[in-house]
Design an enzyme around this catalytic site. Sequence first.
Site, short mmCIF file in Angstrom:
data_model
loop_
_atom_site.label_atom_id
_atom_site.label_comp_id
_atom_site.label_asym_id
_atom_site.label_seq_id
_atom_site.Cartn_x
_atom_site.Cartn_y
_atom_site.Cartn_z
N HIS A 15 0.87 -1.17 0.00
CA HIS A 15 0.00 0.00 0.00
C HIS A 15 0.91 1.22 0.00
O HIS A 15 1.88 1.28 0.75
CB HIS A 15 -0.90 -0.08 1.25
CG HIS A 15 -1.36 1.23 1.80
ND1 HIS A 15 -2.14 2.10 1.07
CD2 HIS A 15 -1.18 1.82 3.01
CE1 HIS A 15 -2.41 3.16 1.84
NE2 HIS A 15 -1.83 3.01 3.00
N ASP A 30 -28.40 -19.89 17.68
CA ASP A 30 -29.67 -20.56 17.95
C ASP A 30 -29.83 -21.68 16.94
O ASP A 30 -29.48 -21.56 15.77
CB ASP A 30 -30.86 -19.59 17.93
CG ASP A 30 -31.09 -18.91 16.59
OD1 ASP A 30 -30.15 -18.84 15.77
OD2 ASP A 30 -32.21 -18.42 16.38
N TYR A 59 -5.87 9.33 1.86
CA TYR A 59 -5.91 9.89 3.21
C TYR A 59 -4.64 10.69 3.47
O TYR A 59 -3.63 10.51 2.78
CB TYR A 59 -6.11 8.79 4.28
CG TYR A 59 -4.97 7.81 4.42
CD1 TYR A 59 -3.85 8.10 5.19
CD2 TYR A 59 -5.03 6.55 3.80
CE1 TYR A 59 -2.82 7.18 5.34
CE2 TYR A 59 -4.00 5.63 3.94
CZ TYR A 59 -2.89 5.95 4.71
OH TYR A 59 -1.87 5.05 4.85
P1 FAD Z 1 3.55 -6.08 12.79
O1 FAD Z 1 3.75 -4.71 13.24
O2 FAD Z 1 4.01 -6.44 11.44
O3 FAD Z 1 4.21 -6.99 13.86
C1 FAD Z 1 4.43 -8.36 13.63
C2 FAD Z 1 5.77 -8.68 14.20
O4 FAD Z 1 5.99 -10.06 14.14
C3 FAD Z 1 6.89 -8.03 13.44
O5 FAD Z 1 7.60 -7.21 14.33
C4 FAD Z 1 7.73 -9.19 12.94
O6 FAD Z 1 9.09 -8.93 12.98
C5 FAD Z 1 7.35 -10.27 13.91
N1 FAD Z 1 7.51 -11.61 13.38
C6 FAD Z 1 6.95 -12.12 12.24
N2 FAD Z 1 7.29 -13.40 12.10
C7 FAD Z 1 8.06 -13.72 13.14
C8 FAD Z 1 8.71 -14.91 13.54
N3 FAD Z 1 8.62 -16.02 12.81
N4 FAD Z 1 9.42 -14.90 14.67
C9 FAD Z 1 9.52 -13.77 15.43
N5 FAD Z 1 8.92 -12.61 15.09
C10 FAD Z 1 8.21 -12.60 13.96
N6 FAD Z 1 -3.15 0.96 10.32
C11 FAD Z 1 -3.90 1.89 10.93
O7 FAD Z 1 -4.67 1.59 11.83
N7 FAD Z 1 -3.85 3.20 10.54
C12 FAD Z 1 -3.03 3.60 9.55
O8 FAD Z 1 -2.98 4.78 9.22
C13 FAD Z 1 -2.25 2.64 8.90
N8 FAD Z 1 -1.47 3.00 7.86
C14 FAD Z 1 -0.65 2.09 7.30
C15 FAD Z 1 0.22 2.51 6.32
C16 FAD Z 1 1.13 1.64 5.77
C17 FAD Z 1 2.03 2.09 4.71
C18 FAD Z 1 1.14 0.29 6.23
C19 FAD Z 1 2.12 -0.69 5.70
C20 FAD Z 1 0.25 -0.13 7.18
C21 FAD Z 1 -0.65 0.75 7.73
N9 FAD Z 1 -1.56 0.37 8.70
C22 FAD Z 1 -2.32 1.31 9.32
C23 FAD Z 1 -1.71 -1.05 9.09
C24 FAD Z 1 -0.94 -1.35 10.37
O9 FAD Z 1 0.34 -0.85 10.25
C25 FAD Z 1 -0.87 -2.83 10.62
O10 FAD Z 1 -2.11 -3.42 10.41
C26 FAD Z 1 -0.41 -3.11 12.04
O11 FAD Z 1 0.73 -2.39 12.34
C27 FAD Z 1 -0.15 -4.60 12.24
O12 FAD Z 1 0.36 -4.80 13.52
P2 FAD Z 1 0.91 -6.23 13.93
O13 FAD Z 1 1.42 -6.11 15.32
O14 FAD Z 1 -0.12 -7.24 13.67
O15 FAD Z 1 2.02 -6.54 12.87
N1 THG Z 2 -34.61 -24.02 10.26
C1 THG Z 2 -33.92 -24.97 10.86
N2 THG Z 2 -32.87 -24.69 11.64
C2 THG Z 2 -32.48 -23.40 11.82
C3 THG Z 2 -33.20 -22.36 11.22
C4 THG Z 2 -34.30 -22.70 10.42
N3 THG Z 2 -31.40 -23.13 12.57
C5 THG Z 2 -30.82 -21.81 12.52
C6 THG Z 2 -31.88 -20.76 12.52
N4 THG Z 2 -32.85 -21.05 11.47
C7 THG Z 2 -32.55 -20.80 13.86
N5 THG Z 2 -33.57 -19.79 14.00
C8 THG Z 2 -34.88 -20.10 14.25
C9 THG Z 2 -35.67 -19.14 14.85
C10 THG Z 2 -36.97 -19.43 15.20
C11 THG Z 2 -37.49 -20.68 14.92
C12 THG Z 2 -36.75 -21.62 14.27
C13 THG Z 2 -35.41 -21.34 13.94
C14 THG Z 2 -38.87 -21.05 15.38
N6 THG Z 2 -39.22 -20.63 16.59
C15 THG Z 2 -40.44 -21.02 17.27
C16 THG Z 2 -41.09 -19.83 17.91
O1 THG Z 2 -40.38 -18.97 18.42
O2 THG Z 2 -42.29 -19.77 17.90
C17 THG Z 2 -40.04 -22.03 18.33
C18 THG Z 2 -41.19 -22.63 19.01
C19 THG Z 2 -40.77 -23.69 19.98
O3 THG Z 2 -39.71 -23.58 20.61
O4 THG Z 2 -41.54 -24.65 20.10
O5 THG Z 2 -39.57 -21.73 14.71
O6 THG Z 2 -34.97 -21.83 9.82
N7 THG Z 2 -34.25 -26.25 10.66
#
Ligand code: FAD
Ligand code: THG
Length: 812
Positions: A220, A544, A254
Amino acid sequence: MVQPTIIIIGAGIVGSSLADELTARGCTDVTVLDRGPLFSTGGSTSHAPGLVFQTNPSKTMTEFARYTVEKFVGLDAFDQVGGLEVASTPQRWTDLHRKHGWAQSWGVRGTLLDPQQCAALNPLLDVDRIEGGFHTPDDGLARAVRAVTVQAERAMERGARFVGGQEVVEIVERGGRVAGVRTASGEVVDADIVVSAAGFWGARLGEQVGLTVPLVPMAHQYAKTGQVSELRRAGLTGTEAHMPILRHQDHDLYYREHGDRLGIGYYGHRPMPVDMDTLLTDTAGEAMPSMLPFTESDFDEAWTQSVALLPPLGDTKVDEGFNGIFSFTPDGFSIMGEHRELPGFWVAEAVWVTHSAGVAKAMAEWIVDGAPSTDVHECDLYRFEDAAKSPDFILATSSQAFVEVYDIVHPHQYRSAPRDLRVSPFHHRQRELGAHFYEGACWERPAWYAENAVLIDELSTDGVAFPDRDDWSGRYWSPISIAEARWTREHVALYDMTPLTRYEVAGDEACAFLQRLTTNNVDRRVGSVSYTLMLDDNGGVLSDLTVARLATDRFQVGANGPLDLDRMLRHAAHADVTIRDITGGTCCVGVWGPRARDLVAPLAVADISHEAFGYFRALETYVGSIPVTMLRVSYVGELGWEIYTTAEYGAALWDLLFDAGRPYRAIAAGRIAFNSLRMEKGYRAWGTDMTSEHLPDAAGVGFAVSRRKGGFVGKAALDVAPETERTLRSIVFDDPIAVVLGKEPVAIDGTVVGYVTSAGYSATIGRSIAYAWLPTATPVGASVTVAYLDRTYSATVHAEPVVDPDMTLIRR
Ligand code: FAD
Ligand code: THG
């Protein structure tokens, strides 16, 4: 494990924050290893410009960001200069209203400003170029390396160790658990828990232990201008900033100040996925492996657009730049969780600086307490469908996520690629009926059927309204869905339920297993169906389920997705139970509506009268010659059955039902109708209306918790849970034209008190219905307002369910 020994791989912002959060919770035996030098390790954090815009469509991500800001402010590692996003198109201006809505819903301060007000905050702006802006005074700049350092120091004061120059080359396993790591020097460091916070290196480490961590390292562009005379006059130096950080999302840009120079980040260039093999070879021994050379030509458009928006830049030029690497994922969310096959191995990757402390806090809670207090399902390591874990899919979708990072993304927008991966056996028939397909969980799903357009005229004549929609809510939508919903309530419709995730749970201990894992009593006679919940250790709703007892030792579980399988497998480890995902090998048609019995009865071998086949009963039988499992369950709240068969019979089942339905004018109906009908009936959608942050009673599913049965996961927490401050309620909009799409703020007397989760237009009552989290004391009949884009709608809190409260439709 009283005091586990913990190794964290990576001393970037995530690893350091996690060490702080763990040690703060009393886990002080923590060692953080990094391949680079401390604390400018050469990872993404080392050169992140640190912009933090908190507002995100996801409540969870916003909360992660809010926690990060609060924490970093307290650590003197944050410059709270505010944030400003400007709109240069009417579409973006409307979208900033939507963003303002999210901010209100999730509790982030922000105001919409006219161009002059924007210019008052940032005098470089050309007011004629912008329609307005969104100002968030609490956003700003994280001083990322300082935040790493102070959190590390705090953790070290509590006993943690940080060691640089230690590359982890192997995860050591023993007895099916993680046992430590081996470093490049050959040393084995023992540990009970190993957390990979290795940033974009994380996919590699995961691979070593058979874990797919679906992230793609992407480059980036970030550049700095030379001195800007306007900024020099302000007298800033070094890395100082005084203006709000700025986003110009219409052109993927930005900005932040670095003293009298401006930093510019660009997402508008082609996606530049980084091949790790090449990178590791090319950057071996380099201090900044995450910095690639600047590719100037990719930045041309960025510069042109920057000078257009900020004319004083015309006096200067791009002085330096680089292509920095960080992680992208298929859906833009982080990746968090524990490896199921290697307990003790955790990952926290693809995390922005913005969300880092919030993610670390949730990780620490998860590791120490067994469950995070924030709903993390969007970030869960196990959220991905099998197909979504393929290298092709990960690369294609993560590249798309890069392209869309600043795009205006509609809530109902679906993937345009890859498509046609999973189709039900009815797919060809659906095509013939003009299905408008969308993608969900890699499945092709009909949203509505063009063939049903003819119903609009007929229903209009009968007085059914088909209100027009505004441009935004009219996308990915058709008035045909109103006709399909109404038709279901008046006649009968076939719904493709194939994508509903389902599992077979079998074995001597299957019943005891489900009793322990879920809240309702499932130990009932064969042929019973139970609606039941999975809870986490805090009593929060993890899912659920419907559980159909097909034999004493065999159950069919209807679920919400891969996270449910993950949950079950974790708990099944020591039980005599086998769990099989039968989704793909089977299919399902929901036949629902007042004429459902008339349609099915002549085909059914069994007596399906209400007396013989009651509500929430299941039966393995035949429809024609097709072996089926019938469940008298209806998420749309109508008489009828879910009819399951194995895949090879699918096409025949559909045709048989469709042909038998002709005398009753049966139609195929799509997902939008389905959703609106379930809202009328008061049924919740897990993940949208309720999550692990909600207790069953508050979410309106307390009836699925058995008070009489023995222990189950989450019971202890429920037993001592206080009254919750908010409950999930149904609201009905006053104006038939009003439509909202979800996540909008809800106000009472002008004060925001909650937010919408999901919404749908009810063809039965001719108004939109929505669910909203509202203060528990809010009475039925209370008036609320909902902010939708640039307008406000009034609505009324309604008793539930809105349609068929007496269950007369469904139990007949
Ligand atoms: P890192 O900082 O990469 O840390 C991971 C660490 O793991 C590293 O220090 C590495 O050395 C270590 N490591 C990896 N493998 C090993 C291993 N095998 N053994 C030991 N150590 C290891 N984010 C924002 O929120 N705002 C911004 O403005 C923004 N701007 C960005 C601009 C740029 C140009 C870039 C590149 C990134 C930007 N980001 C921004 C993203 C942000 O920088 C990253 O998402 C964030 O820093 C990741 O943090 P991290 O700790 O996961 O990774
Ligand atoms: N069908 C089946 N499984 C499911 C869903 C489905 N699992 C995931 C998700 N959908 C679960 N959500 C619901 C929500 C409500 C009901 C069924 C699945 C439902 N409720 C009755 C009631 O509230 O009147 C229960 C009555 C009772 O407990 O006797 O029917 O779509 N297979």
